[in-house]
Design an enzyme around this catalytic site. Structure first.
Site, short mmCIF file in Angstrom:
data_model
loop_
_atom_site.label_atom_id
_atom_site.label_comp_id
_atom_site.label_asym_id
_atom_site.label_seq_id
_atom_site.Cartn_x
_atom_site.Cartn_y
_atom_site.Cartn_z
CG ASP A 1 -1.95 1.14 1.14
OD1 ASP A 1 -2.77 1.13 0.21
OD2 ASP A 1 -1.93 2.04 2.01
CD GLU B 1 -1.88 6.21 2.93
OE1 GLU B 1 -2.53 7.10 2.31
OE2 GLU B 1 -2.42 5.17 3.35
CG HIS C 1 -1.88 10.52 4.37
ND1 HIS C 1 -1.25 11.65 4.85
CD2 HIS C 1 -1.93 10.66 3.02
CE1 HIS C 1 -0.91 12.43 3.84
NE2 HIS C 1 -1.33 11.87 2.72
CG HIS D 1 -6.49 5.68 4.74
ND1 HIS D 1 -6.77 4.79 3.74
CD2 HIS D 1 -7.67 6.17 5.15
CE1 HIS D 1 -8.07 4.75 3.54
NE2 HIS D 1 -8.64 5.60 4.39
CG ASP E 1 -4.45 1.28 5.14
OD1 ASP E 1 -4.84 1.16 6.31
OD2 ASP E 1 -4.73 2.26 4.44
#
Length: 236
Positions: free
Chosen positions: A11, A13, A61, A157, A162
């Site tokens: 994942d 960001e 986030h 997040h 995640d």
């Protein structure tokens, strides 16, 4: 020799939604699966994007511009990232988003010959979930609720968090953990389904029986249910 199937659940960001508008990756989180088992191998890094993060992204986030000022650039961590993911199938939720950003970062350094899907296969859990649960919500939070995964600690997040949650979702959504115990053998099939054979030398499971007090309390609870509702199926 048993074939090794290595996957990396990934994942990211970012500073915003679209790399074509100059947005960059600011965090990468990866966890490793070997033959559908989580290992202790992790890859996690924060990245200085050399640009301002959109306010809307910070709300998602919680990563700030100030926090990233002393973090490495993508060019500084790219070889470590490529080494961790090399040869593995990537498991990503809404893969076009993350892959688009990863390809953009790689193209800034080496050109299109290092596109993500050329480096390793990609399994998109969002596409899979939409086919498995048509018409239903298939966000990561929705899938956690559907599969009984506790994500109450996920207030914001985060790439590594995640990725860890997605690994649990992926294993359950694609048929559950292939084997929960190290010594299980899974080389038989029937009707296309894998059959798990347990060792005949396995110790017998210990049966813990309830005490008289626990049994009495249980019976009182059932009677309470019957008195309150007019019926209790366990007393029939």
């Amino acid at each position: 020799m048993k074939k090794i199937n290595r996957q990396v659940v990934l994942d990211t960001e970012t500073t915003g939604l679209n790399p074509k508008e100059g947005h960059r990756i600011i965090e990468i989180g990866c966890v490793e699966l070997i033959n559908r088992r989580l290992t202790n191998n992790r890859f996690h890094v924060y990245i200085n994007p050399d640009r301002i993060i959109d306010d809307g992204a910070i709300e998602v986030h919680g990563i700030t511009n100030e926090f990233l000022q002393d973090k490495p650039r993508f060019a500084d961590i790219v070889e470590d990232y490529l080494e961790f993911t090399r040869g593995a199938e990537l498991v990503i939720h809404n893969a076009p988003f993350d892959v688009g950003f990863l390809d953009h970062e790689l193209s800034l350094l080496e050109g299109e010959e290092r596109r993500t899907e050329m480096l390793s296969g990609v399994f998109d859990t969002l596409t899979y979930a939409r086919k498995k649960h048509p018409g239903a919500r298939n966000t990561l939070d929705a899938l956690c609720k559907r599969y009984g995964i506790d994500n109450s600690h996920r207030e914001l997040h985060g790439a590594l968090l995640d990725a860890e949650i997605l690994a649990d979702v992926y294993l359950l959504m694609t048929g559950g953990q292939a084997s929960l115990l190290e010594e299980e053998e899974t080389n038989d099939t029937e009707g296309g389904q894998q059959i798990i054979r347990l060792s005949t030398d396995r110790p017998r499971l210990k049966v813990i029986r309830c005490s008289d007090d626990e049994l009495s309390a249980h019976e009182k609870h059932l009677q309470h249910l019957q008195d309150a509702n007019g019926a209790c199926m366990w007393l029939k």
